[in-house]
Design an enzyme around this catalytic site. Sequence first.
Site, short mmCIF file in Angstrom:
data_model
loop_
_atom_site.label_atom_id
_atom_site.label_comp_id
_atom_site.label_asym_id
_atom_site.label_seq_id
_atom_site.Cartn_x
_atom_site.Cartn_y
_atom_site.Cartn_z
N ASP A 50 25.54 95.24 72.98
CA ASP A 50 26.18 94.11 72.46
C ASP A 50 26.98 93.27 73.80
O ASP A 50 26.87 92.03 73.72
CB ASP A 50 27.70 94.40 71.46
CG ASP A 50 27.28 95.06 70.31
OD1 ASP A 50 26.38 94.60 69.71
OD2 ASP A 50 27.82 96.19 70.02
N GLU A 124 35.87 86.87 70.46
CA GLU A 124 37.44 86.69 70.44
C GLU A 124 37.68 85.80 71.69
O GLU A 124 37.34 86.20 72.68
CB GLU A 124 38.23 87.91 70.01
CG GLU A 124 38.54 88.90 71.25
CD GLU A 124 37.17 89.53 71.74
OE1 GLU A 124 36.94 89.21 72.58
OE2 GLU A 124 36.71 90.44 71.04
N ALA A 164 34.88 94.11 66.64
CA ALA A 164 34.80 94.59 68.06
C ALA A 164 36.48 95.04 68.49
O ALA A 164 36.98 95.65 67.85
CB ALA A 164 34.39 93.36 68.96
N TYR A 165 37.12 94.26 69.27
CA TYR A 165 38.50 94.42 69.81
C TYR A 165 39.24 94.14 68.72
O TYR A 165 40.23 95.11 68.51
CB TYR A 165 38.61 93.35 71.18
CG TYR A 165 39.73 93.50 71.85
CD1 TYR A 165 40.69 94.82 72.04
CD2 TYR A 165 40.08 92.87 72.98
CE1 TYR A 165 41.70 94.89 72.76
CE2 TYR A 165 41.12 93.06 73.97
CZ TYR A 165 41.92 94.12 73.76
OH TYR A 165 42.92 94.48 74.58
P1 NAP Z 1 31.91 95.95 76.76
O1 NAP Z 1 31.84 97.38 77.41
O2 NAP Z 1 30.77 95.28 76.93
O3 NAP Z 1 32.23 96.30 75.05
C1 NAP Z 1 33.17 97.06 74.50
C2 NAP Z 1 32.49 97.82 73.28
O4 NAP Z 1 32.64 96.85 72.27
C3 NAP Z 1 31.08 98.39 73.43
O5 NAP Z 1 30.90 99.46 72.67
C4 NAP Z 1 30.31 97.14 72.61
O6 NAP Z 1 29.03 97.44 72.10
C5 NAP Z 1 31.25 96.77 71.57
N1 NAP Z 1 31.24 95.30 71.08
C6 NAP Z 1 31.08 94.21 71.50
N2 NAP Z 1 30.97 93.33 70.55
C7 NAP Z 1 31.05 93.94 69.32
C8 NAP Z 1 31.14 93.50 68.06
N3 NAP Z 1 30.88 92.30 67.58
N4 NAP Z 1 31.27 94.43 67.24
C9 NAP Z 1 31.26 95.85 67.31
N5 NAP Z 1 31.36 96.22 68.64
C10 NAP Z 1 31.18 95.13 69.71
O7 NAP Z 1 33.34 95.30 76.75
P2 NAP Z 1 33.64 94.07 77.57
O8 NAP Z 1 32.71 93.51 78.31
O9 NAP Z 1 35.27 94.20 78.34
O10 NAP Z 1 34.13 93.11 76.38
C11 NAP Z 1 32.84 92.45 75.77
C12 NAP Z 1 33.64 92.84 74.08
O11 NAP Z 1 33.96 94.28 74.08
C13 NAP Z 1 34.76 91.84 74.00
O12 NAP Z 1 34.35 90.66 73.38
C14 NAP Z 1 35.77 92.61 73.11
O13 NAP Z 1 35.43 92.56 71.56
C15 NAP Z 1 35.10 94.17 73.50
N6 NAP Z 1 36.45 94.80 73.67
C16 NAP Z 1 36.73 95.85 73.05
C17 NAP Z 1 37.85 96.53 73.51
C18 NAP Z 1 38.48 97.49 72.60
O14 NAP Z 1 37.78 97.95 71.67
N7 NAP Z 1 39.54 98.22 73.09
C19 NAP Z 1 38.51 96.33 74.65
C20 NAP Z 1 37.93 95.18 75.54
C21 NAP Z 1 36.90 94.78 75.11
P3 NAP Z 1 27.81 98.08 73.25
O15 NAP Z 1 28.13 99.54 73.35
O16 NAP Z 1 26.51 97.98 72.48
O17 NAP Z 1 27.82 97.00 74.44
#
Ligand code: NAP
Length: 266
Positions: A50, A124, A164-165
Amino acid sequence: MRRIITINSNQVSKSIETKKLLTEKLINMGFEVSYDFHPDTELVISIGGDGSFLKTIHDFDFPEVPVVGINTGHLGFFPEISPDNIDKFIDTYLKKDYFIQDISLVQASVCTNKHCFDMFAINEVVIKGDKSRTIHINLKVNDKHIQNFCGDGMLVSTPTGSTAYNYAAGGSIVDPSLNLMQLTPLHPINTNAYRSFTSSIIFSNDSIIKITPEYRFEDSILVVIDGVEHRYSQISYIKIFVSDVKIKLLRMADHEFWSRVSEKFL
Ligand code: NAP
């Protein structure tokens, strides 16, 4: 007629192998393949998880052509093709056995005392305190005061980003056919000193959320767009709304959102 497909991959060895194999197969089927965004491309293929999918769309500046993902990553909620199914995918693509899902983005217009900067998010927009500070902001919707919010921050997610987040922060998973924004608080403070809302709020697609940092906090706000941090000094206000900019996701004919939610999350 030239048929050009752009492939973008992350640097993981499985992705690089997949990119090589996919390139050979597409060339054998008569396509031209570009690794940079080609203006005449008919399709963008992102290889990775993702995170790579989001990066591809940002790096290519929200292309108007459809985007599809091959999942070599961890979760892979966006990229639905498995590297083992490349032949099936090419066959399906040639037979046009797919549908196109239009995805609305959220737009953040960040205005400092000098300029306004527009940014677009697929998942987001997060407003957080810089250096882990508490944020103190004034929240308005459609020019009506809602609250002086304090806490770690808040995020505004698209329906697509709701898994996601937003989901990790206690927000709801939203059917992607709905056109709305979800505002989810991040560790809101609720004491005698401060009152901050504790559950997500759903806004219609014509709402405008306006966030104004309280005096003294205008330099300590961090704006995070799909996981990428942006810092500004002297933020006057941030407006967040459903954008007119859309992206197109290519989905296999048998794609079904709730089955994927059940498979990946529940
Ligand atoms: P990242 O490591 O690229 O992503 C964090 C996790 O979120 C990974 O497992 C990713 O899947 C998953 N993800 C991303 N978009 C998703 C969606 N639309 N639906 C379900 N899962 C999704 O983190 P990053 O580079 O910091 O940020 C990329 C995205 O990660 C952000 O847009 C945010 O939504 C999410 N994030 C989540 C958290 C949390 O859950 N606490 C914290 C920071 C960011 P893959 O393993 O396939 O890459």
